[in-house]
Scaffold this active site. Structure first.
Site, PDB file in Angstrom:
ATOM      1  N   LYS A 106       0.963  -1.211   0.033  1.00  0.00           N
ATOM      2  CA  LYS A 106      -0.060   0.104   0.058  1.00  0.00           C
ATOM      3  C   LYS A 106       0.828   1.278  -0.013  1.00  0.00           C
ATOM      4  O   LYS A 106       1.767   1.392   0.857  1.00  0.00           O
ATOM      5  CB  LYS A 106      -0.688  -0.098   1.280  1.00  0.00           C
ATOM      6  CG  LYS A 106      -1.805   0.837   1.190  1.00  0.00           C
ATOM      7  CD  LYS A 106      -3.245   0.592   2.531  1.00  0.00           C
ATOM      8  CE  LYS A 106      -3.941   1.502   2.637  1.00  0.00           C
ATOM      9  NZ  LYS A 106      -5.204   0.962   3.534  1.00  0.00           N
ATOM     10  N   ASP A 245     -16.503  -1.513  -0.651  1.00  0.00           N
ATOM     11  CA  ASP A 245     -14.890  -1.645  -1.055  1.00  0.00           C
ATOM     12  C   ASP A 245     -14.141  -2.318   0.121  1.00  0.00           C
ATOM     13  O   ASP A 245     -12.951  -2.490  -0.169  1.00  0.00           O
ATOM     14  CB  ASP A 245     -14.235  -0.600  -2.065  1.00  0.00           C
ATOM     15  CG  ASP A 245     -14.592   0.838  -1.554  1.00  0.00           C
ATOM     16  OD1 ASP A 245     -15.513   1.164  -1.070  1.00  0.00           O
ATOM     17  OD2 ASP A 245     -13.441   1.382  -1.471  1.00  0.00           O
ATOM     18  N   ASN A 246     -14.519  -1.805   0.962  1.00  0.00           N
ATOM     19  CA  ASN A 246     -13.804  -2.188   2.414  1.00  0.00           C
ATOM     20  C   ASN A 246     -14.329  -3.425   3.186  1.00  0.00           C
ATOM     21  O   ASN A 246     -13.895  -3.481   4.313  1.00  0.00           O
ATOM     22  CB  ASN A 246     -13.742  -0.902   3.451  1.00  0.00           C
ATOM     23  CG  ASN A 246     -12.812   0.147   2.568  1.00  0.00           C
ATOM     24  OD1 ASN A 246     -11.949  -0.140   1.762  1.00  0.00           O
ATOM     25  ND2 ASN A 246     -12.960   1.324   3.076  1.00  0.00           N
TER      26      ASN A 246
HETATM   27  P1  AMP Z   1      -9.948   3.663   0.710  1.00  0.00           P
HETATM   28  O1  AMP Z   1     -10.886   4.712   1.301  1.00  0.00           O
HETATM   29  O2  AMP Z   1      -8.584   3.666   1.405  1.00  0.00           O
HETATM   30  O3  AMP Z   1     -10.541   2.364   1.112  1.00  0.00           O
HETATM   31  O4  AMP Z   1      -9.618   3.881  -0.519  1.00  0.00           O
HETATM   32  C1  AMP Z   1     -10.839   4.180  -1.584  1.00  0.00           C
HETATM   33  C2  AMP Z   1     -10.254   4.035  -2.863  1.00  0.00           C
HETATM   34  O5  AMP Z   1      -9.550   5.355  -3.070  1.00  0.00           O
HETATM   35  C3  AMP Z   1      -9.407   2.847  -3.154  1.00  0.00           C
HETATM   36  O6  AMP Z   1      -9.713   2.553  -4.443  1.00  0.00           O
HETATM   37  C4  AMP Z   1      -8.183   3.373  -3.361  1.00  0.00           C
HETATM   38  O7  AMP Z   1      -7.062   2.619  -4.053  1.00  0.00           O
HETATM   39  C5  AMP Z   1      -8.308   5.023  -3.733  1.00  0.00           C
HETATM   40  N1  AMP Z   1      -7.233   5.666  -2.978  1.00  0.00           N
HETATM   41  C6  AMP Z   1      -7.079   6.230  -1.766  1.00  0.00           C
HETATM   42  N2  AMP Z   1      -6.177   7.197  -1.617  1.00  0.00           N
HETATM   43  C7  AMP Z   1      -5.394   6.999  -2.796  1.00  0.00           C
HETATM   44  C8  AMP Z   1      -4.158   7.678  -3.116  1.00  0.00           C
HETATM   45  N3  AMP Z   1      -3.450   8.488  -2.445  1.00  0.00           N
HETATM   46  N4  AMP Z   1      -3.819   7.502  -4.566  1.00  0.00           N
HETATM   47  C9  AMP Z   1      -4.597   6.781  -5.176  1.00  0.00           C
HETATM   48  N5  AMP Z   1      -5.749   6.113  -4.855  1.00  0.00           N
HETATM   49  C10 AMP Z   1      -6.058   6.387  -3.705  1.00  0.00           C
HETATM   50 MG    MG Z   2     -10.220   0.670   0.867  1.00  0.00          MG
END
Ligand code: AMP
Ligand code: MG
Length: 484
Positions: A106, A245-246
């Site tokens: 990550k 997605d989580n």
């Molecule tokens: P999360 O809230 O961490 O579950 O992320 C939700 C989505 O946003 C996922 O598809 C992640 O891959 C994308 N995402 C979150 N932060 C970033 C970042 N800094 N760069 C690219 N994609 C991100």
């Molecule tokens: Mg996620």
């Protein structure tokens, strides 16, 4: 070296793109999980070599990095196109004990799914996930694990500049409810069937022989998620971003961005700065879990009725009765916390009455259960000391005593059993924040100490008193941010 296999790459063509990690300018190991490394069969111990591998500077031998695609409902709204925007799956490691485990980075740079994001991860959020996932594992909660945090030598910009890092994590898999939503939205029934069979083989192989395999998968995930969220609720854990997605198919906790543990008990507690409606508030987690399982059911339904039209009704009933299934898991997880070994019908109401009586009492959720244990030998006063109104739990306590009278164990033995499941040490918000802040300034000592404390959560150790207490009076309310 690691024994890699790549069943997902072989069997789920179209669900990913092969991709490479960005080059980190100056990788340096920040935290290394030697015990987990050993458990997955990694024998290399040279920290510089490990830092190069687990930052993406050099390819981990045998890995085949790829970015997975998925979709998801984020705060209730469907986003048809998500994916590993800052993560890469290196492949599956076959551990010496035979377990098949995803190894994932990550913060390893942009991918075709990055949207506006930079693909990077700050040191603070990487350490936060490391700390809390390892604490959850020590608490016996199904969770992804953390293998390493490597500093990249590069800055990332969030609200302020932060040191950049790559987190290496280990999971039963990274299949999510959102993976099924993506397949249903873009690929249709046959792809959903293919994905369901793959998920069953990986997580629930004992159910592969069932008449309706997509329905069997739905049932297995309903069960795994009920068990998981029941554990969270009994530890005061607020995930913070239960988007589909989580939500894993395996039933492991994943993505620790805005999560936090309750200090004072409050059903409506929200920590995340972006959760303004309280969608993912503490007490709403089972409700949202069921909502998420409905999304899985929608993604699977075509495949389910393809096998048998009548199973539409079976799926409906399964979801409708999920609340009762969740309650069974919840009370099963709560009983040992209350020193109960027999299962009685009235236990559910007794447990619910405890939570209701706690509302507004300012009682620290974690300390309260230890106080209940202490009260077996010291009397109700041990509990009263934790509440704003000393009499608040008296009536409930009397009912609990009456219930305990039907249990055989003597008080001392019962207290020991309760203390073995009620943690003393959790990653308290003020301690976590202080440890991450120090690490961002280059001092990792508070992080190492906190990690050591929370990964041995049950047995009291000399000199660790300050880890047992809530935030000092006057500490501002804890707020978490998603920007990981
Ligand atoms: P999360 O809230 O961490 O579950 O992320 C939700 C989505 O946003 C996922 O598809 C992640 O891959 C994308 N995402 C979150 N932060 C970033 C970042 N800094 N760069 C690219 N994609 C991100
Ligand atoms: Mg996620």
């Amino acid at each position: 070296m690691l024994n890699f296999d790549h069943s997902l790459a072989r069997e789920l063509d179209g669900f990913y793109v092969p991709w490479q990690a960005a080059q980190p300018p100056a990788p340096r190991m920040a935290v290394w999980n030697a015990a987990l490394a050993e458990a997955i069969g990694l024998t290399e111990t040279d920290q510089d070599q490990l830092a190069r591998w687990f930052s993406g500077a050099e390819e981990v031998p045998g890995s085949q990095p790829l970015a997975l695609v998925y979709a998801g409902h984020q705060f209730g709204h469907f986003n048809p196109q998500l994916g590993d925007g800052r993560a890469l799956l290196l492949g599956e490691v076959i551990a010496p004990d035979g377990a098949r485990l995803d190894l994932q980075f990550k913060g390893s740079g942009p991918t075709p799914y990055s949207r506006q994001g930079d693909g990077k991860c700050g040191l603070g959020p990487a350490l936060r996930e490391y700390l809390i996932s390892e604490a959850m594992a020590a608490l016996g909660v199904p969770t992804t694990r953390s293998l390493a945090v490597v500093l990249t030598g590069e800055g990332v910009w969030r609200e302020t500049p932060q040191p950049g890092a790559v987190l290496a994590r280990v999971a039963s898999s990274h299949l999510r409810v959102g993976t099924f939503e993506w397949a249903a939205a873009h690929k249709g029934r046959e792809a959903v069937e293919q994905l369901a069979d793959y998920a069953l083989r990986r997580h629930f192989p004992e159910r592969l022989g069932e008449r309706n395999r997509p329905l069997a998968l739905l049932d297995a995930v309903c069960e795994a998620q009920a068990a998981l969220v029941a554990r969270w609720m009994n530890l005061g854990f607020v995930h913070g971003v239960m988007n589909t997605d989580n939500v894993t198919i395996s039933g492991e906790t994943i993505d620790f961005g805005p999560c936090a543990f309750l200090d004072a008990y409050s059903a409506g507690q929200v920590f995340s700065s972006i959760d303004r409606q309280g969608r993912y508030a503490f007490a709403n987690q089972p409700v949202v879990c069921r909502w998420n399982l409905y999304r899985l059911a929608s993604a699977l339904i075509e495949a389910i009725v393809e096998v048998d039209e009548g199973d539409n009704e079976a799926a409906r009933v399964m979801l409708e009765q999920w609340g009762a299934r969740y309650d069974r898991h919840w009370i099963a997880a709560l009983r040992p916390k209350l020193g109960l070994t027999l299962a009685e019908e009235g236990d559910l109401a007794l447990g619910q009455a405890l939570f209701a009586a706690l509302e507004g009492q300012g009682a620290d959720f974690t300390r309260l259960f230890r106080a209940l244990g202490a009260s077996l030998e010291e009397g109700y006063g041990a509990v009263a000391a934790e509440c704003t109104d000393p009499a608040a739990l008296q009536e409930w306590w009397n009912q609990w005593q009456a219930r305990l009278a039907r249990e055989a164990a003597p008080a001392e033995q019962r207290r020991a059993a309760m203390d073995a499941v009620n943690p003393l040490y959790i990653p308290r918000n003020h301690l976590t924040d202080a440890a991450l802040k120090a690490a961002e300034g280059g001092d990792f000592a508070p992080f190492s100490e906190l990690l050591d404390v929370v990964t041995q959560p049950f047995v009291r150790r000399e000199g660790l008193e300050r880890f047992e207490h809530g935030a000092p009076a006057g500490t501002p309310p804890h707020v978490t941010y998603c920007g990981t």
